[in-house]
Scaffold this active site. Sequence first.
Site, PDB file in Angstrom:
ATOM      1  N   GLU A   1      -5.097  -5.034  10.534  1.00 46.08           N
ATOM      2  CA  GLU A   1      -4.050  -4.037  10.748  1.00 46.08           C
ATOM      3  C   GLU A   1      -4.308  -3.318  12.073  1.00 46.08           C
ATOM      4  O   GLU A   1      -5.071  -2.353  12.119  1.00 46.08           O
ATOM      5  CB  GLU A   1      -4.054  -2.997   9.609  1.00 46.08           C
TER       6      GLU A   1
ATOM      7  N   GLY B   1       3.133  -1.196   4.253  1.00 43.52           N
ATOM      8  CA  GLY B   1       3.157   0.244   3.981  1.00 43.52           C
ATOM      9  C   GLY B   1       4.567   0.695   3.639  1.00 43.52           C
ATOM     10  O   GLY B   1       5.066   0.514   2.532  1.00 43.52           O
ATOM     11  N   GLY B   2       5.251   1.285   4.627  1.00 46.72           N
ATOM     12  CA  GLY B   2       6.570   1.874   4.418  1.00 46.72           C
ATOM     13  C   GLY B   2       7.555   0.980   3.683  1.00 46.72           C
ATOM     14  O   GLY B   2       8.243   1.427   2.748  1.00 46.72           O
TER      15      GLY B   2
ATOM     16  N   HIS C   1      -9.200   1.122   5.165  1.00 47.81           N
ATOM     17  CA  HIS C   1      -7.906   1.366   5.815  1.00 47.81           C
ATOM     18  C   HIS C   1      -8.099   2.291   7.014  1.00 47.81           C
ATOM     19  O   HIS C   1      -8.917   3.214   6.972  1.00 47.81           O
ATOM     20  CB  HIS C   1      -6.906   1.970   4.820  1.00 47.81           C
TER      21      HIS C   1
ATOM     22  N   SER D   1       3.811  -2.287  10.316  1.00 44.22           N
ATOM     23  CA  SER D   1       5.262  -2.336  10.525  1.00 44.22           C
ATOM     24  C   SER D   1       5.901  -3.679  10.168  1.00 44.22           C
ATOM     25  O   SER D   1       6.817  -4.139  10.850  1.00 44.22           O
ATOM     26  CB  SER D   1       5.611  -1.938  11.967  1.00 44.22           C
TER      27      SER D   1
ATOM     28  N   GLY E   1       2.884   2.129  10.874  1.00 51.91           N
ATOM     29  CA  GLY E   1       3.845   3.216  10.733  1.00 51.91           C
ATOM     30  C   GLY E   1       4.544   3.579  12.033  1.00 51.91           C
ATOM     31  O   GLY E   1       5.199   4.611  12.134  1.00 51.91           O
TER      32      GLY E   1
ATOM     33  N   ASN F   1       0.874  -1.180   0.000  1.00 56.63           N
ATOM     34  CA  ASN F   1       0.000   0.000   0.000  1.00 56.63           C
ATOM     35  C   ASN F   1       0.908   1.227   0.000  1.00 56.63           C
ATOM     36  O   ASN F   1       1.513   1.546   1.019  1.00 56.63           O
ATOM     37  CB  ASN F   1      -0.895  -0.034   1.253  1.00 56.63           C
ATOM     38  N   TRP F   2       0.996   1.870  -1.134  1.00 53.92           N
ATOM     39  CA  TRP F   2       1.951   2.981  -1.265  1.00 53.92           C
ATOM     40  C   TRP F   2       1.446   4.275  -0.630  1.00 53.92           C
ATOM     41  O   TRP F   2       2.184   5.253  -0.553  1.00 53.92           O
ATOM     42  CB  TRP F   2       2.270   3.222  -2.749  1.00 53.92           C
ATOM     43  N   LYS F   3       0.186   4.291  -0.244  1.00 51.69           N
ATOM     44  CA  LYS F   3      -0.403   5.483   0.395  1.00 51.69           C
ATOM     45  C   LYS F   3      -0.136   6.725  -0.467  1.00 51.69           C
ATOM     46  O   LYS F   3      -0.072   6.613  -1.693  1.00 51.69           O
ATOM     47  CB  LYS F   3       0.111   5.625   1.832  1.00 51.69           C
TER      48      LYS F   3
ATOM     49  N   GLU G   1      -6.465   4.689   8.065  1.00 56.84           N
ATOM     50  CA  GLU G   1      -6.269   6.124   7.792  1.00 56.84           C
ATOM     51  C   GLU G   1      -7.537   6.720   7.177  1.00 56.84           C
ATOM     52  O   GLU G   1      -7.886   7.863   7.458  1.00 56.84           O
ATOM     53  CB  GLU G   1      -5.039   6.304   6.883  1.00 56.84           C
TER      54      GLU G   1
END
Length: 249
Positions: free
Chosen positions: A166, A233-234, A94, A212, A172, A9-11, A96
């Site tokens: 999640e 994610g990251g 998600h 993470s 993150g 997920n590149w956000k 966010e």
Amino acid sequence: MRKKIVAGNWKMNNNKQETAELIESLKLLSFSTDVRVMIAPAHTHLVQAEKLTQGATIEVLAQNMNAAESGAYTGEISARMLQSININKVILGHSERRAYYNETDSVLKKKVETALRHDMEVVFCFGEELEERKKECHFEVVRTQLETALFGLKPSRWSKIILAYEPVWAIGTGETASPEQAQEMHAFIRGLISLKYDQNLADSVPILYGGSVKPANASAIFSQPDVDGGLIGGSALNVEDFASIIQSV
Ligand code: 13P
């Protein structure tokens, strides 16, 4: 046998050029055919991502879409728009989106229904916040999230659902659920599906872990029996890290 899945997920990261570069680097890697590799770039780059991944075993998904078919929803993207550019998969729910854009479970129920009506595949995210885990009501939170958004679906619809647990406190933050915590929750989720539907359906639904995930912790998490891969994610923004996570599944 459930197929393993690793989805990035590149956000809200990567411009057009960076998106192309990352996809080209991913294409140079060779993945086992036992794993489905997915990436979710920004909406603005989906057309390009879809073109660049043609012929590669990398699937492209959108990060969000609206529940409505069309209309006066400034800034929004519909299922029909995504499908017109050959995007048939979408991340919904998600944390966010839930936190910053007020996406409640009842909003998400409508989004899921719209996606499934269009025969799209849904990566459905859910998970508890830190306070909820501290109060030890995380199982109840997850149960409500799934019941509200998904448990009204007919059994046949579940072939298009991928779940992504999640825990919000792990996203993150560098703090991951331990492999045991992930397994405990994933087994609980499978139990809920089995109670609501049946064991066969529960056994067929992929459940990913997200929060993470890094090269250093991926294999311990992925080796748990009810963990079918990860939503990353990251670490999905770095080709070496993402490749290493894919190889850990
Ligand atoms: P991080 O891997 O950066 O914690 O993000 C997880 C996530 O939110 C994937 O959807």
